[in-house]
Design an enzyme around this catalytic site. Structure first.
Site: not given
Ligand code: SDX
Length: 443
Positions: A319, A377
């Protein structure tokens, strides 16, 4: 040259930039600002005027594009706050429409405010009857995100330009309409792909329940939504609602800064979210887990993910901001077990592969050094799949949730009296001016 942070005699924070070298060093003093949390910022708006130089930050790795009071992420600590409330508390104690009210208005609603908000959103879930014909222009196998981009963009033709979005009331109506209609549009994209008739929203259902019944009910029989599944969907929507200035939100802000129609701006946000590096990762995670197929092949894929010459990446890992566990992934992992057990799918073959992949990756130096942790996700796809939602619809579910974040951020941008159209500069490395050569004289 190094930048020094200091305070002026009036106590104001400033940064001094030394540009040049040797005898021709120029010192530029720039104001700094501190937020309530997070890093201070150097205000470089005067830099070009003072020093005839730009800053250069192609992916905005260290650039604050705006001031916001909506969401705060501490990537090192894995903290996510919406208007000061932690995502864990909101996911545990709240519901999606309550979080929508919070993101838009800045405070949690009292009982009366919540009742009115739920009523108003519920009574905006229907689409203009003409909108159904936009679906019919697509092939049945069109990707739902392509359909979402097209249909949401088309809504800008239904609430047209005479609406002045400088008016707060017009913005609030557009906000309610967008939040309320996205589940209907996403569900109808699914129904259209299945060749089944569109199912209309039912005002007696809650937001998540309505979304599920529009996706899975048919005219042939009563449809019951499992309360556990409806709650899990509501929680997934909360976990995906907003996330600072991510790529799709930045797109909505930039499009909105020109005064564009908000539905067209949301269509641009949906297009951005679709990318596999962003919201498209949830669909890519399931594809990856299916490709891995069994625990004993995980090593092969970990090796590929670490190979700089291989474009393969572990979908659902890493991320831009989180250099710790994404708090949403932690909540999602627990919910995955609850939903799979509720759906009698505790033996879902993908979950043990995901758990083993996570365990190995979190021990592997490559991932540890780069602080690559599972993100939102990584588990969402497993839950959505257990709910019977096809992987091609996963990012559309993300878009249903993120619409409130996009609208809250769009409103905050439109509310700013100092609002200006966003227009980045560049460093030019192309040809200097050269004379035109007629085709007869070209090599
Ligand atoms: C979302 O911004 C948001 O807030 C987004 C989001 C939201 O709610 O809006 O949180 C939602 O988009 C989550 C992210 C979903 N994407 C994925 O899961 C796709 C896989 N992840 C990567 O593509 C990547 O981690 C990004 C895009 C998420 C972040 O990329 P960055 O910040 O540009 O980091 P990078 O690509 O520069 O990676 C740094 C290093 C590189 O190695 P080196 O060049 O230093 O050797 O880490 C490596 C990368 O190769 N790396 C990975 C990896 N992610 C980064 N290596 C293997 N697998 C990965 N998943």
């Amino acid at each position: 040259m190094p930048t020094k942070k200091s305070t002026t005699s009036s106590g104001k924070l400033t940064a001094t930039l030394r540009i040049g070298h040797g005898d021709s060093v120029k010192e530029i003093e720039l104001p700094m600002q501190s937020g309530t949390m997070g890093p201070d910022v150097i205000d470089v708006r005067q830099l070009y005027g003072k020093a005839n130089v730009f800053t250069y930050d192609p992916a905005f790795m260290a650039t604050a594009s705006c001031e916001s009071r909506i969401t705060y992420i501490d990537g090192e600590k894995g903290v996510l706050l919406h208007r000061g409330y932690s995502i864990a508390e909101l996911a545990k104690n709240g519901d999606f429409l309550e979080v929508c009210y919070l993101l838009i208005n800045g405070e949690l609603p009292n009982a009366e405010q919540k009742k009115k908000f739920v009523h108003d959103i519920t009574h905006h879930t229907m689409l203009h009857d003409q909108v159904q014909y936009f679906f019919r222009g697509f092939r049945r196998d069109a990707h739902p995100m392509a359909v979402m981009v097209g249909v949401v963009g088309a809504l800008s033709a239904f609430y047209h330009d005479e609406t002045d979005y400088n008016e707060p009331h017009a913005r609030m109506v557009a906000t309610y309409r967008m939040i309320a209609k996205m589940p209907t549009i996403a569900a109808w994209a699914y129904k259209y792909s299945m060749g089944q008739p569109f199912v209309y929203p039912q005002n007696r259902f809650g937001f998540a329940e309505n979304f599920m019944q529009m996706m899975f009910a048919t005219p042939c029989e009563e449809y019951q939504v499992s309360p556990v599944v409806a709650r899990a969907m509501d929680q997934i929507l909360i976990l995906h609602a907003d996330h600072e200035q991510n790529a799709s939100t930045s797109t909505v802000r930039l499009a909105g800064s020109s005064g564009a129609n908000p539905f067209a701006c949301i269509a641009a946000g949906i297009a951005t979210l679709w990318g596999p590096a962003h919201g498209g990762a949830n669909e890519a995670v399931i594809r990856m887990l299916k490709r891995i197929g069994s625990k004993d092949r995980i090593g092969e894929f970990i090796t590929r993910a670490k190979d700089p010459n291989d474009t393969f990446r572990l979908m659902g890992f890493g991320h831009r901001v989180y250099k710790n566990f994404d708090p949403r992934a932690t909540i999602m992992r627990k919910s995955a077990h609850d939903v799979l057990n509720e759906m009698g799918m505790g033996d879902n073959p993908l979950l043990p592969i995901a758990m083993e992949l996570e365990r190995i990756a979190l021990e592997d130096d490559y991932f540890v050094q780069r602080k690559l942790y599972p993100n939102v996700d990584f588990y969402s796809g497993i839950i959505l799949q257990a709910m019977g939602i096809p992987s091609r619809l996963f990012t559309a579910v993300f878009a249903v949730a993120r619409t409130v974040g996009w609208m809250a951020q769009w409103n905050e941008m439109m509310d700013d009296p100092g609002r200006k159209i966003g227009r980045p500069r560049q460093i030019y490395t192309g040809h200097t001016q050269r004379a035109y050569v007629p085709v007869k004289r070209r090599a």
